[in-house]
Design a protein around this motif. Structure first.
Motif, mmCIF file in Angstrom:
data_model
loop_
_atom_site.group_PDB
_atom_site.id
_atom_site.type_symbol
_atom_site.label_atom_id
_atom_site.label_comp_id
_atom_site.label_asym_id
_atom_site.label_seq_id
_atom_site.Cartn_x
_atom_site.Cartn_y
_atom_site.Cartn_z
ATOM 1 N N ILE A 31 0.834 -1.214 0.000
ATOM 2 C CA ILE A 31 0.000 0.000 0.000
ATOM 3 C C ILE A 31 0.864 1.257 0.000
ATOM 4 C CG2 ILE A 31 -1.840 1.266 1.154
ATOM 5 C CD1 ILE A 31 -2.694 -1.454 -0.002
ATOM 6 N N MET A 32 1.833 1.319 0.880
ATOM 7 C CA MET A 32 2.694 2.503 0.954
ATOM 8 C C MET A 32 3.773 2.490 -0.133
ATOM 9 S SD MET A 32 1.679 4.498 3.541
ATOM 10 C CE MET A 32 2.994 5.311 4.462
ATOM 11 N N GLY A 33 4.132 1.318 -0.651
ATOM 12 C CA GLY A 33 5.130 1.222 -1.710
ATOM 13 C C GLY A 33 6.564 1.270 -1.221
ATOM 14 N N MET A 34 6.817 0.784 -0.009
ATOM 15 C CA MET A 34 8.163 0.817 0.550
ATOM 16 C C MET A 34 8.931 -0.461 0.235
ATOM 17 S SD MET A 34 7.240 2.716 4.188
ATOM 18 C CE MET A 34 8.934 2.752 4.792
ATOM 19 N N TYR A 35 10.256 -0.380 0.373
ATOM 20 C CA TYR A 35 11.146 -1.506 0.135
ATOM 21 C C TYR A 35 11.529 -2.158 1.467
ATOM 22 C CZ TYR A 35 12.057 0.199 -4.641
ATOM 23 O OH TYR A 35 11.951 0.595 -5.951
ATOM 24 N N VAL A 36 11.689 -3.478 1.466
ATOM 25 C CA VAL A 36 12.224 -4.192 2.620
ATOM 26 C C VAL A 36 13.745 -4.198 2.525
ATOM 27 C CG1 VAL A 36 12.386 -6.413 3.811
ATOM 28 C CG2 VAL A 36 10.175 -5.645 2.904
ATOM 29 N N ARG A 146 4.397 1.432 -7.149
ATOM 30 C CA ARG A 146 3.623 0.451 -6.384
ATOM 31 C C ARG A 146 2.889 1.158 -5.255
ATOM 32 N NH1 ARG A 146 7.616 -2.331 -5.072
ATOM 33 N NH2 ARG A 146 7.932 -1.578 -2.945
ATOM 34 N N GLY A 147 1.576 1.103 -5.268
ATOM 35 C CA GLY A 147 0.808 1.704 -4.189
ATOM 36 C C GLY A 147 0.963 3.216 -4.155
ATOM 37 N N ILE A 148 1.137 3.761 -2.969
ATOM 38 C CA ILE A 148 1.185 5.212 -2.758
ATOM 39 C C ILE A 148 2.537 5.796 -3.154
ATOM 40 C CG2 ILE A 148 1.029 7.003 -0.964
ATOM 41 C CD1 ILE A 148 -0.965 5.117 0.485
ATOM 42 N N ASN A 149 3.579 4.987 -3.208
ATOM 43 C CA ASN A 149 4.912 5.452 -3.609
ATOM 44 C C ASN A 149 5.448 6.566 -2.702
ATOM 45 O OD1 ASN A 149 5.195 3.880 -6.216
ATOM 46 N ND2 ASN A 149 3.364 5.065 -6.697
ATOM 47 N N VAL A 150 5.393 6.340 -1.390
ATOM 48 C CA VAL A 150 5.925 7.358 -0.478
ATOM 49 C C VAL A 150 7.404 7.578 -0.755
ATOM 50 C CG1 VAL A 150 4.188 7.033 1.317
ATOM 51 C CG2 VAL A 150 6.258 5.627 1.355
ATOM 52 N N ARG A 151 7.839 8.825 -0.643
ATOM 53 C CA ARG A 151 9.206 9.185 -1.031
ATOM 54 C C ARG A 151 10.209 9.078 0.114
ATOM 55 N NH1 ARG A 151 11.146 13.276 -5.504
ATOM 56 N NH2 ARG A 151 13.392 12.931 -5.274
ATOM 57 N N GLU A 230 -0.950 13.397 -5.170
ATOM 58 C CA GLU A 230 -0.611 12.053 -4.716
ATOM 59 C C GLU A 230 -1.276 11.732 -3.379
ATOM 60 O OE1 GLU A 230 3.567 10.634 -5.551
ATOM 61 O OE2 GLU A 230 3.767 12.725 -6.163
ATOM 62 N N VAL A 231 -1.517 12.737 -2.545
ATOM 63 C CA VAL A 231 -2.267 12.509 -1.314
ATOM 64 C C VAL A 231 -3.711 12.113 -1.647
ATOM 65 C CG1 VAL A 231 -3.059 13.514 0.872
ATOM 66 C CG2 VAL A 231 -0.803 14.134 -0.046
ATOM 67 N N LEU A 232 -4.289 12.775 -2.642
ATOM 68 C CA LEU A 232 -5.648 12.437 -3.070
ATOM 69 C C LEU A 232 -5.696 11.014 -3.640
ATOM 70 C CD1 LEU A 232 -6.608 15.786 -4.864
ATOM 71 C CD2 LEU A 232 -7.242 15.069 -2.555
ATOM 72 N N ILE A 233 -4.711 10.654 -4.435
ATOM 73 C CA ILE A 233 -4.647 9.301 -4.988
ATOM 74 C C ILE A 233 -4.456 8.286 -3.864
ATOM 75 C CG2 ILE A 233 -3.302 7.756 -6.461
ATOM 76 C CD1 ILE A 233 -2.718 10.222 -8.233
ATOM 77 N N ALA A 234 -3.661 8.650 -2.844
ATOM 78 C CA ALA A 234 -3.456 7.760 -1.699
ATOM 79 C C ALA A 234 -4.778 7.441 -1.018
ATOM 80 C CB ALA A 234 -2.491 8.400 -0.706
ATOM 81 N N CYS A 238 -6.248 3.677 -0.495
ATOM 82 C CA CYS A 238 -6.662 3.149 0.809
ATOM 83 C C CYS A 238 -8.127 2.718 0.782
ATOM 84 C CB CYS A 238 -6.418 4.192 1.895
ATOM 85 S SG CYS A 238 -4.656 4.461 2.260
ATOM 86 N N LEU A 239 -8.963 3.513 0.153
ATOM 87 C CA LEU A 239 -10.377 3.174 0.039
ATOM 88 C C LEU A 239 -10.557 1.837 -0.669
ATOM 89 C CD1 LEU A 239 -13.397 4.018 0.280
ATOM 90 C CD2 LEU A 239 -13.125 5.122 -1.967
ATOM 91 N N GLU A 240 -9.859 1.655 -1.778
ATOM 92 C CA GLU A 240 -10.002 0.440 -2.578
ATOM 93 C C GLU A 240 -9.435 -0.795 -1.884
ATOM 94 O OE1 GLU A 240 -11.763 0.185 -5.091
ATOM 95 O OE2 GLU A 240 -11.795 2.067 -6.219
ATOM 96 N N ASN A 241 -8.568 -0.590 -0.907
ATOM 97 C CA ASN A 241 -7.921 -1.723 -0.237
ATOM 98 C C ASN A 241 -8.398 -1.927 1.198
ATOM 99 O OD1 ASN A 241 -5.577 -2.936 -2.027
ATOM 100 N ND2 ASN A 241 -5.659 -0.728 -2.430
#
Length: 320
Positions: A31-36, A146-151, A230-234, A238-241
């Motif tokens: 959802i957030m689009g982060m890497y492990v 991927r997802g929200i793509n937080v920077r 991008e906040v609006l898309i986020a 979240c709504l869809e998931n």
């Protein structure tokens, strides 16, 4: 006016407790689009695509949600030594720690609110390889798409029962500038919330009153995206998931952050925000004070803040 201590570089990372480690990890990756970065034992280390360090978030399995510790990176080894010398004279000092995955030795301490924190300088700077290399040489790693793509990690908000004690401790022993504050009124000036600036961003740490008078609780962690859109898309993502949206998208009056607040599966509040609208370049800027009466007007465009935003923190009172 006391000289500002400028030994901190930025908020480095946070250890977040979650009772649902696998579900929380999926939230932050899918959802957030982060890497492990790594997974060791009961902890998973993650980073946003433009975080330059090994990780900015450590998820640790725990019975209850909340915060384990958080970290500041200092400006230099000398800055770390200065802070260690100052903290060692207080009752809040814990002492040196060998360091965690991704960084070197750290000096640990507790705030008057009970929150465990650490300071370090030596760090493992992420080096992208293979498919994670960005086409832009000045970006830490590839845009994940991927997802929200937080920077990047942006700021942390804690709850504390005594805001004055936290404020004075931060400014006198750790460093930074008080960029904004909520006070009861302009006569008594009793602080109800504080925002600390340590670089050109308007804040890296916010602390608001725990109205239950409890120690050591967590309010939210914020990751930044590149734009308001991008906040609006986020919010749509979240709504869809099926991710619970607490409030937003909207704009804060304080610090002018454009925000969305959600709860990750473990129960912690997470903010997705565009926070670069306001930078502070003035080296002797004066603190902006807001009164409780002014805050009753709501957020920047008049929308009232939902009650849970003022009352809910992790762990929950019944879990302490």
């Amino acid at each position: 006016m006391s000289a500002i201590i400028r030994d901190l570089a930025h908020l480095a990372h946070i250890e977040m407790y979650t009772p649902k480690l696998d579900e929380s990890a999926r939230f932050f990756t899918e959802i957030m689009g982060m890497y492990v970065s790594a997974a060791i034992g009961d902890s998973i280390y993650l980073r946003a695509y433009d975080d330059y360090e090994h990780h900015s978030l450590k998820l640790t399995a725990n019975k209850h949600a909340g915060i384990g510790h958080f970290a500041w990176r200092t400006q230099s080894p000398a800055a770390l030594e200065r802070r260690e010398e100052a903290l060692s004279k207080t009752k809040y000092a814990v002492g040196w720690h060998d360091g965690d995955l991704g960084h070197g030795p750290s000096y640990q301490f507790r705030y008057p609110s009970g929150h465990l924190a650490e300071l370090y300088f030596e760090t493992h700077k992420f080096k992208a390889s293979g498919d994670s290399v960005s086409a832009l040489k000045n970006t830490a790693s590839k845009f994940p798409a991927r997802g929200i793509n937080v920077r990047r990690i942006d700021h942390l908000n804690l709850l504390a029962p005594d805001i004055r004690a936290f404020r004075d401790f931060q400014l006198h022993y750790i460093g930074g500038n008080l960029s904004e504050s909520i006070v009861d009124n302009l006569e008594d000036m009793n602080p109800q919330a504080v925002w600390f600036q340590v670089n050109s961003k308007s804040y890296d740490l916010a602390v608001t009153a725990d109205h239950l008078g409890l120690n050591g609780r967590f309010h939210h962690l914020t990751y930044a995206v590149n734009s308001r859109e991008e906040v609006l898309i986020a919010a749509d993502i979240c709504l869809e998931n099926g991710i619970f949206i607490e409030t937003g998208p909207h704009k804060h009056a304080i610090q002018q952050t454009f925000f969305l607040y959600v709860y990750e599966p473990g129960g912690n509040r997470i903010e997705i925000a565009n926070t670069t609208a306001r930078l502070i370049l003035d080296p002797d800027v004066e603190t902006v004070y807001w009164t409780l009466e002014e805050r009753k007007k709501g957020q920047a465009w008049g929308l009232a803040t939902v009650p849970s935003f003022h009352t809910r923190g992790t762990p929950m009172p019944e879990e302490l």
